[in-house]
Write an enzyme that holds these catalytic residues in place. Structure first.
Site, short mmCIF file in Angstrom:
data_model
loop_
_atom_site.label_atom_id
_atom_site.label_comp_id
_atom_site.label_asym_id
_atom_site.label_seq_id
_atom_site.Cartn_x
_atom_site.Cartn_y
_atom_site.Cartn_z
N CYS B 92 -5.03 1.85 -16.35
CA CYS B 92 -4.29 3.11 -16.22
C CYS B 92 -5.03 4.28 -16.84
O CYS B 92 -4.70 5.43 -16.57
CB CYS B 92 -2.92 2.98 -16.90
SG CYS B 92 -1.99 1.57 -16.33
N HIS B 357 2.88 7.42 -11.01
CA HIS B 357 1.65 7.11 -11.75
C HIS B 357 0.68 6.41 -10.82
O HIS B 357 0.69 5.18 -10.69
CB HIS B 357 2.05 6.23 -12.94
CG HIS B 357 0.93 5.62 -13.72
ND1 HIS B 357 -0.31 6.21 -13.88
CD2 HIS B 357 0.88 4.46 -14.41
CE1 HIS B 357 -1.07 5.43 -14.63
NE2 HIS B 357 -0.39 4.35 -14.97
N CYS B 387 -1.29 4.83 -22.33
CA CYS B 387 -1.36 3.43 -22.72
C CYS B 387 -2.08 2.69 -21.59
O CYS B 387 -2.11 3.18 -20.45
CB CYS B 387 0.03 2.85 -22.96
SG CYS B 387 1.13 2.95 -21.53
#
Lengths: 714, 401
Positions: B92, B357, B387
């Protein structure tokens, strides 16, 4: 000349190889390797000379092939032999690789059980026909011994069946026969009798000249794809977690099998074989396989072979058993006897109680029928054997009487005295007590040599263990017949000598006591319970006390105090904290699970949580490392066991080990209370126990003569 | 001597539902990113040959997103042959890592001008479709303590005693802030996605759900209860034994949205401002990445933030705006507890719960988002942090110029 593997070539060029190793079974050991080598040489020559067109492999024994040689495998566990393990597995594998690429079609004519190594040999054949009979079982039991199939079984299963089908068979050790074995893909065909078997195997090789093992053909793809194929990725992403839910990470064998299967699917054939060997070696290097083989295989077999039963006494069979008390234990004992075809006189104070006991047995039998484990005829026969009664006279012709009434010394002694005159002289009198000394109870019996303890575990229908307690005066014959009886009702006997708490109650109680101590020291009760389960105990100490019922524990506490006073002993100090808290909890109405509150609060929907009062009363912030909590809970039980050995209550490691695992679920991966020491390493164990003793108290102190003690129980 | 890494522009596509019925499903991933590179060329009258490298984050770099997608995108955008390109994978954090790498190349003088960002078409290349040893190799998964991210998020909530209401309330705020920002036209970085004929396919983020209420959120089923019950709860509690259970509070409504999207940030040295008449908008002050405990996994933002602030010589109080990626509500709530940064400085225009996202692109999106708002408010310092899977955190501090 007989090689042990007979080769007979018929007129059509089919070579029948009959495995007939010295001894009762064919076994994968050094002798086998030599015989296989000679066979391969002879077959290769015969094929080159065009004499041999095909090969049928079969056995001259009752079983096809019994698998690996356990003792040979155990040899590898010594560090000096680790490299040898990898090398010798390689040799076995190379032989089977040669077998499957001899250049002539091979068919296994499976005329007996083929488990473990036996199945591996079958999978190396091109075709498998099995006799359709219940005793012709195929499967991989290695996982239950903490091992994996190391002669190519993982690799070939995956290449034959695909990951989805192979993994459960390998990880669960499922045994299949007949149609189920064929359905699973382990065999290609079934045969009705020996002649049919040979005909089918022979017919196949004659019809399949030029056959090549599928995974040796160009362009071969594993059925269903490799570990990263979309179809398998999902399964493999959760399989480890699902496994850990069962094993809590304490059993490395199924994890190694899963890894070997998955990784071997990503490589070439021979690389996969070496990966399998390395995972086998990993298991050999750890203590778990020695523990499982030592205890759950060897020691369980020793018990079945009656190692602790006095020798020279003819085997007995009970025809009729009397059970005094139709409560939870009595009714379970009656059920066990009836199921074994033994007539039972189930006696209680009222006929209503006695009948209720029989009804309970009936319910258990009904459940077995529902689950397909029992047919209606056997159910009826078993039920008919249970005779509820209130009359002592109905027990006159019993071979064994088992007293299973309340833990009350006077009550038990009174019943014994009343019944005695009516019993046959050779009738064995047993008490199911968990608390009262056998020798003390035996005093009420005119002939204490006929008296013995038979301590069953609750619930009787699910707990296999019976702790046989030899009183000071119990005769060899009585002990032997008690042993026979336990085996007759298909339970596992351990033999201990009389002593306060015997073995199981004393040591299990120590686990509970240690849990109470941790609680009282202010350790978070949730942590105590979680660590206990992570250590491998089936249930945490606080939950298990609730299930045993705090009220019962308080009664036992009072009884033990009374006995201490009577006998001038101090047994109560062993479980002092557990006893004191149990009595206090009963005074507060926290009597256990049945009442809905004990250490836990129990809700109507079946869920439970630790009662908030414990954190309030004792605090919950005491910092003790998880390792210390775990070791306190386990070592306490082991040290208590050593005391039992020292006092002569437990005389053999096998009784201690098997008793602990079957009796109260001591973590299986350790091999039991005594085996844990060997797996830890004796010096390391003693050092760690010393550390715990220094930090937490003398109850962790290990007797100096640890080696001598362990030798005495070997 | 170290150069400054200047942000000349930060643009992004709107984000849309990452399923077959999403508005951007018909746009292939290389095109999502190429459109942005074409836009940079047009609006800055950019001689593409001056761009040294195109670094694109992508968390599932296979099939349509495979190959060194940065180079493919540069070619598709009609950039000069001399432009190289690459793909970066830090799960991510990939998009922010791409930005950080671009900044490093410029700061140490290896490149003068770099485009960095990311692309993720989750509707065409589904999440985790590449597979990994961490997840699917049994030995690796067991040894490293793999659990699905949602279990980690629920574990964070359990250890922090966060209720379902706590996490739903956070999610509601994200939706409200995003809806308001969209309505007010605060998302200046948005560049509409157009087809080959210039017709608009999507101009605005359409994943936001302005009609969200606490009742609607409460009705959603926990996403990770089933997989937890299969065995992952047990694995989590074996490392975190102070809980007797893990209440599963995260749902589709309070976790980041699965969407399609792309981002591109134009980063160069001061000389480029003069050379190419580019107006500096911000400079990259400091960058940091950290590792953290992999099972609880999503606790990287706070340590990454503290590390980057130390590098920047700044304190938490110096930062005017934070973008803390809303992977799951508990992640941001936990960040707030660990740093005491107030809610009104964090994700002021909503976050990934409302907007989505797109894994490899999000880092670049956050840079554009925080810069837009710094410019709107006249703020000085912004900090973006995410994160990351397997237990990592990444953070970047920018200064509006």
């Amino acid at each position: 000349m007989s090689t042990g593997f007979e080769i007979a070539v018929d007129s059509a060029g089919v070579a029948l190889v009959t495995m007939d190793m010295p001894g009762a079974v064919n076994l994968m050991n050094e002798i086998y390797a030599g015989l296989m080598e000679q066979t391969l040489v002879e077959l290769t020559r015969g094929i080159a000379e065009d004499r041999i067109k095909g090969i049928v492999l079969t056995s001259a024994k009752k079983t096809f092939f019994a698998g690996g040689d356990i003792d040979a495998i155990l040899r590898y566990q010594s560090q000096a032999n680790w490299d040898e393990c990898f090398t010798e597995l390689g040799l076995m594998k190379r032989q089977l690789l040669r077998w499957e690429s001899l250049g002539a079609p091979t068919a296994a004519a499976i005329n007996g059980a083929a488990l473990g190594g036996g199945l591996e040999i079958c999978l190396a054949c091109h075709h498998r026909v099995a006799l359709d009979a219940p005793h012709v079982q195929l499967g991989f039991p290695e996982v239950s011994l903490g091992l994996l199939p190391g002669a190519g079984g993982v690799v070939r299963s995956v290449r034959l069946l695909g990951l989805k089908q192979a993994i459960p068979l390998l990880m669960e050790g499922t045994r299949l026969h007949g149609a189920k074995a064929k359905e699973a893909g382990l065999v290609d065909d079934l045969a009705t009798d020996a002649a049919d078997l040979q005909q089918k195997a022979r017919g196949w090789v004659l019809a399949n000249a030029g056959y090549v093992q599928p995974w040796l053909r160009k362009g071969f793809r594993i059925p269903g794809g490799n570990a990263f194929a979309a179809a398998n990725a999902g399964l493999l992403a959760v399989a480890p977690a699902v496994l850990r839910k069962k094993t809590r990470g304490l059993l490395p064998a199924p994890e190694a099998i899963l890894a070997a299967a998955a990784e071997g699917s990503m490589t070439g054939y021979e690389a996969a074989m070496r990966i399998e060997s390395r995972y086998f070696e990993k298991l050999i290097r750890g203590p778990e396989s020695a523990a499982l083989i030592g205890t759950l295989y060897k020691q369980v077999n020793e018990i079945a072979a009656r190692a602790s039963r006095p020798a020279g006494i003819a085997e007995s069979k009970a025809a009729k058993v009397g059970v005094l008390g139709a409560g939870m234990m009595g009714r379970g004992i009656a059920h066990a006897c009836a199921l074994a075809g033994i007539a039972v006189a189930l006696k209680d104070m009222t006929l209503a109680n006695a009948t209720a006991g029989k009804d309970h047995a009936a319910a258990l039998l009904d459940r077995a029928v529902e689950r397909g484990r029992l047919d209606a005829a056997r159910r009826a026969a078993a039920l008919a054997l249970i005779h509820p009664t209130t009359e002592n006279a109905d027990l006159a012709d019993c071979d064994i009487v088992i007293e299973a009434v309340f833990e009350d010394l006077e009550l038990k002694q009174g019943l014994t005295r009343d019944l005695l005159p009516l019993l046959r002289a050779d009738c064995i009198f047993a008490s199911n007590t968990s608390t009262l000394p056998i020798s003390l109870l035996a005093q009420a019996h005119g002939h204490p040599e006929q008296f013995v303890g038979l301590h069953f575990f609750s619930p009787v229908d699910r707990m296999n263990l019976v702790e046989i307690i030899r009183g000071r005066r119990t005769s060899d014959a009585t002990l032997a017949h008690a042993y026979d009886f336990v085996q007759q009702i298909r339970k596992t006997p351990i033999v201990v000598s009389d002593g306060r708490g015997f073995y199981t109650s004393r040591v299990f109680g120590a686990f509970c006591d240690e849990g109470v101590r941790l609680l009282e020291e202010g350790v978070d009760p949730v942590l105590i319970e979680n660590i206990a389960r992570q250590a491998g105990m089936p249930v945490g100490p606080l939950a298990v006390m609730d299930e045993v019922e705090i009220s019962l524990m308080a009664k036992v506490s009072k009884t033990n105090k009374r006995l201490d006073a009577m006998l001038g002993e101090n047994f109560s100090s062993v479980h002092e904290h557990m006893n004191t808290l149990a009595e206090a909890m009963v005074a507060e109405g926290r009597t256990g699970r049945a009442a809905g509150k004990g250490f836990y609060d129990y809700r109507p929907d079946g869920s439970k949580s630790i009662a908030p009062l414990w954190k309030e009363r004792f605090g919950s912030t005491t910092q003790i490392s998880s390792d210390d909590i775990r070791d306190r809970l386990l070592f306490r039980q082991v040290v208590e066991t050593l005391h039992c050995v020292r006092r002569g209550v437990v005389q053999s490691a096998r009784d201690a080990n098997v008793g602990s695992i079957y009796g109260w679920g001591f973590p299986m991966h350790t091999g039991g209370t005594v085996q844990l020491i060997e797996g830890y390493g004796r010096r390391a164990f003693a050092a760690r126990a010393c550390q715990l003793a220094a930090r937490y108290g003398e109850r962790f102190g290990v007797p100096d003569e640890l080696d001598a003690l362990l030798e005495s129980a070997a | 001597m170290q150069q400054q890494a200047i942000i000349f522009d930060a643009i992004r596509t709107p984000r849309s539902r990452g399923k077959a019925d999403g508005s951007l499903n018909e746009v292939k991933p290389v095109e999502l990113a190429a459109g942005l590179l074409r836009e940079l060329k047009v609006r800055h009258d950019l001689d593409s040959a001056r761009v040294g490298d195109v670094i694109l984050g992508c968390a599932d770099p296979l099939s349509e997103q495979g190959g060194a997608i940065g180079k493919t995108v540069a070619m598709m955008a009609g950039y000069a042959d001399s432009v190289s390109g690459m793909q970066v994978d830090r799960y991510c954090g990939s998009g922010l890592e791409a930005v950080n790498l671009a900044a490093m190349k410029v700061m140490c003088g290896v490149e003068d001008l770099v485009i960095a960002g990311g692309v993720e078409s989750m509707s065409r290349v589904p999440i985790a479709s590449g597979g990994s040893a961490w997840i699917s190799d049994p030995e690796v998964a067991l040894r490293t303590g793999y659990v699905p991210q949602g279990i980690s998020a629920d574990l964070i909530a359990a250890l922090g005693c966060m209720t379902r209401e706590d996490v739903d309330r956070f999610a509601l705020e994200s939706q409200q802030r995003a809806a308001s920002a969209r309505a007010n036209g605060y998302f200046k970085s948005l560049v509409p996605v157009r087809d080959a004929f210039g017709r608009t396919i999507l101009a605005e983020d359409d994943f936001i759900k302005p009609e969200t209420t606490m009742e609607r959120l409460a009705a959603l089923k926990p996403s990770f209860a089933e997989v937890g019950a299969m065995g992952f709860d047990g694995i989590a509690m074996s490392r975190y034994p102070s809980r007797d259970s893990i209440p599963h509070v995260h749902t589709a409504g309070n976790s980041s949205g699965i969407v399609d999207g792309a981002s591109a940030v134009l980063i160069g040295n001061e000389a480029m401002a003069k050379d190419l008449s580019l107006k500096p908008r911000a400079r990259i002050v400091a960058m940091a990445n950290v590792g953290c405990e992999p099972m609880i996994m999503l606790t990287g933002p706070a340590p990454a933030t503290l590390k980057v602030l130390k590098k920047a010589g700044l304190t938490l109080a110096d930062i005017d705006l934070f973008e803390v990626n809303e992977a799951f509500a508990s992640v941001v709530l936990n960040f707030m507890r660990e740093t005491n940064v107030p809610r009104d400085k964090i994700n002021v225009n909503g976050g990934a719960i409302a907007l989505g996202h797109p894994l490899g692109a999000t880092g670049g999106i956050l840079i554009g988002t925080v810069l837009d708002e710094l410019e709107r408010r006249g703020g000085r310092y912004g900090l973006c942090t995410l994160c990351i899977g397997a237990g990592m955190g990444i953070a970047t501090v920018i200064e509006r110029l």
